[in-house]
Motif scaffolding. Structure first.
Motif, short mmCIF file in Angstrom:
data_model
loop_
_atom_site.label_atom_id
_atom_site.label_comp_id
_atom_site.label_asym_id
_atom_site.label_seq_id
_atom_site.Cartn_x
_atom_site.Cartn_y
_atom_site.Cartn_z
N ARG A 1 0.68 -1.26 0.01
CA ARG A 1 -0.09 0.01 -0.06
C ARG A 1 1.07 1.37 -0.08
NH1 ARG A 1 -5.34 -0.20 1.92
NH2 ARG A 1 -5.11 2.08 1.12
N TYR A 2 2.12 1.30 0.86
CA TYR A 2 2.85 2.29 0.64
C TYR A 2 3.25 2.48 -0.73
CZ TYR A 2 3.17 2.46 6.05
OH TYR A 2 2.70 2.50 7.26
N THR A 3 3.78 1.44 -1.25
CA THR A 3 4.41 1.74 -2.68
C THR A 3 3.52 2.20 -3.47
OG1 THR A 3 5.88 -0.22 -2.08
CG2 THR A 3 5.60 0.24 -4.58
N GLU A 4 2.31 1.74 -3.70
CA GLU A 4 1.16 2.16 -4.31
C GLU A 4 1.03 3.62 -4.15
OE1 GLU A 4 -3.53 1.47 -5.17
OE2 GLU A 4 -2.55 0.40 -3.66
N LEU A 5 0.84 4.02 -2.98
CA LEU A 5 0.53 5.59 -2.66
C LEU A 5 1.76 6.31 -3.25
CD1 LEU A 5 -0.48 7.81 -1.14
CD2 LEU A 5 0.54 6.98 0.88
N GLY A 6 2.98 5.90 -2.89
CA GLY A 6 4.34 6.48 -3.21
C GLY A 6 4.03 6.76 -4.67
N ALA A 7 3.91 5.59 -5.39
CA ALA A 7 3.84 5.66 -7.13
C ALA A 7 2.97 6.62 -7.61
CB ALA A 7 3.78 4.05 -7.46
N ARG A 8 1.58 6.39 -6.89
CA ARG A 8 0.93 7.54 -7.34
C ARG A 8 1.21 9.08 -7.24
NH1 ARG A 8 -4.70 6.66 -4.49
NH2 ARG A 8 -5.14 8.57 -5.86
N VAL B 1 8.16 15.93 -16.15
CA VAL B 1 9.44 15.27 -16.07
C VAL B 1 9.16 13.77 -16.44
CG1 VAL B 1 11.00 16.77 -14.94
CG2 VAL B 1 9.55 14.88 -13.73
N VAL B 2 9.96 12.71 -16.68
CA VAL B 2 9.62 11.33 -16.60
C VAL B 2 10.73 10.88 -15.65
CG1 VAL B 2 8.88 11.13 -18.81
CG2 VAL B 2 11.32 10.86 -18.66
N TRP B 3 10.36 9.67 -15.05
CA TRP B 3 11.37 8.89 -13.99
C TRP B 3 12.24 8.03 -14.92
CZ3 TRP B 3 11.63 10.97 -9.57
CH2 TRP B 3 10.61 11.68 -9.14
N THR B 4 13.54 8.05 -14.63
CA THR B 4 14.38 7.19 -15.35
C THR B 4 14.60 5.72 -14.93
OG1 THR B 4 16.22 8.00 -13.96
CG2 THR B 4 15.92 9.23 -15.83
N THR B 5 13.85 5.31 -13.91
CA THR B 5 13.64 4.30 -13.45
C THR B 5 12.31 3.91 -13.17
OG1 THR B 5 13.99 4.39 -11.20
CG2 THR B 5 16.00 3.85 -12.42
N PRO B 6 11.84 2.64 -13.19
CA PRO B 6 10.32 2.49 -12.78
C PRO B 6 10.00 3.37 -11.61
CG PRO B 6 11.44 0.36 -13.48
CD PRO B 6 12.62 1.33 -13.40
N VAL B 7 8.57 3.80 -11.74
CA VAL B 7 8.10 4.50 -10.53
C VAL B 7 7.84 3.94 -9.34
CG1 VAL B 7 5.82 4.17 -11.26
CG2 VAL B 7 6.50 6.63 -10.24
N GLU B 8 7.69 2.43 -9.59
CA GLU B 8 7.46 1.69 -8.25
C GLU B 8 9.06 1.52 -7.82
OE1 GLU B 8 6.53 0.83 -11.21
OE2 GLU B 8 4.31 0.81 -10.94
N GLN B 9 9.94 1.54 -8.25
CA GLN B 9 11.35 1.43 -7.74
C GLN B 9 11.74 2.80 -6.96
OE1 GLN B 9 14.63 0.18 -10.12
NE2 GLN B 9 16.03 0.97 -9.08
N VAL B 10 11.31 4.01 -7.66
CA VAL B 10 11.58 5.21 -6.99
C VAL B 10 10.69 5.39 -5.58
CG1 VAL B 10 11.28 7.63 -7.23
CG2 VAL B 10 11.72 6.36 -9.28
N ALA B 11 9.31 4.85 -6.04
CA ALA B 11 8.47 4.64 -4.73
C ALA B 11 9.08 3.96 -3.42
CB ALA B 11 7.26 4.32 -5.00
N ARG B 12 9.65 3.09 -3.79
CA ARG B 12 10.56 2.33 -2.69
C ARG B 12 11.41 3.00 -1.89
NH1 ARG B 12 9.46 -2.00 -6.62
NH2 ARG B 12 7.80 -3.44 -5.77
N VAL B 13 12.30 3.76 -2.85
CA VAL B 13 13.37 4.67 -2.45
C VAL B 13 12.78 5.67 -1.56
CG1 VAL B 13 15.25 6.24 -2.86
CG2 VAL B 13 14.98 4.29 -4.08
N LEU B 14 11.44 6.46 -1.95
CA LEU B 14 11.03 7.33 -1.05
C LEU B 14 10.49 6.73 0.12
CD1 LEU B 14 9.47 10.06 -0.88
CD2 LEU B 14 7.51 9.17 -1.91
N ILE B 15 9.95 5.64 0.26
CA ILE B 15 9.35 4.90 1.62
C ILE B 15 10.66 4.77 2.46
CG2 ILE B 15 8.55 2.87 2.45
CD1 ILE B 15 6.85 2.59 -0.23
N ALA B 16 12.04 4.37 1.82
CA ALA B 16 13.07 4.19 2.68
C ALA B 16 13.41 5.57 3.43
CB ALA B 16 14.20 3.82 2.05
N PHE B 17 13.37 6.68 2.70
CA PHE B 17 13.55 8.02 3.48
C PHE B 17 12.38 8.31 4.39
CE2 PHE B 17 16.09 9.12 -0.54
CZ PHE B 17 17.55 9.47 0.29
N THR B 18 11.26 7.95 4.12
CA THR B 18 10.25 8.33 4.94
C THR B 18 10.19 7.60 6.35
OG1 THR B 18 8.57 7.10 3.73
CG2 THR B 18 8.73 9.24 3.18
#
Length: 216
Positions: free
Chosen positions: A147-154, A165-182
């Motif tokens: 759910r966190y990943t889904e929220l982050g990706a959205r 802009v566009v993400w240079t890696t899949p947005v789900e992967q960017v979301a997981r990095v964001l979750i690690a920071f949060t």
């Protein structure tokens, strides 16, 4: 003595009568809020069905009208808290701002949400540990982070669209990095209550995440 018993039964009947008139959705919501308070203040080990109904001012019978089990209540608690986080961090209309500023704004909105009601995130950390310690509940932790990943990706997809802009890696992967920071921001602030450090983490996270995007 008979009068005392009659009065006692009358009060119990009145409480049950009032509870019967409460819509099931309201009863469920009240029990979720009570569970949140118990888990955050006393831990999941003390969040028994009896403790939750006592916190809610309800009877055990009222609990079983609303939920089949404590685990069903815990599942709904996670869903409720994640939904509130979603409302807190989804981007506002920031047309004209660059992606880095949008990311920092979103992280700071999350931090405001954390500061306003730390019990929510404290309970979620407790629930994650509970799920990890219980093999049969491990899927609960997996679902929580999904759910966190889904929220982050959205949130990230919406921000990229606004920033052009566009993400240079899949947005789900960017979301997981964001979750690690949060996750790091959350735990550090809950321990230290240092607002300046939390804002510095948000600033650094926005810098790092923005380097994973490029102009469309």
């Amino acid at each position: 003595m008979r009068l005392g018993r009659s009065s006692h039964f009358s009060r119990r009947w009145c409480r049950r009568s009032r509870m019967a008139r409460i819509p099931a959705s309201e009863r469920r919501a009240a029990l979720v809020q009570a569970a949140l308070r118990v888990v955050s203040q006393r831990g999941i080990a003390h969040a028994t069905t009896r403790a939750i109904v006592a916190e809610a001012g309800m009877s055990l019978a009222s609990f079983h009208y609303a939920f089949d089990s404590r685990d069903e209540l815990i599942d709904e608690l996670i869903t409720t808290v994640v939904a509130r986080e979603q409302e807190a961090v989804l981007p506002d209309d920031l047309q004209g701002h660059d992606i880095r500023d949008m990311l920092e704004a979103g992280l700071l909105r999350y931090f405001d949400h954390l500061r306003a009601d730390p019990e929510h995130e404290q309970a979620m950390l407790e629930l994650t540990q509970y799920a990890l310690r219980s093999p049969d509940r491990h899927p609960l932790a997996v679902a929580q982070y999904a759910r966190y990943t889904e929220l982050g990706a959205r949130s990230l997809a919406a921000a990229a669209e606004l920033a052009g802009v566009v993400w240079t890696t899949p947005v789900e992967q960017v979301a997981r990095v964001l979750i690690a920071f949060t996750d790091g921001l959350t735990l550090t602030w809950l321990v230290t209550r240092d607002d300046d450090v939390a804002r510095a983490v948000a600033h650094a996270a926005a810098d790092a995440l923005s380097r994973m995007a490029e102009p469309r």
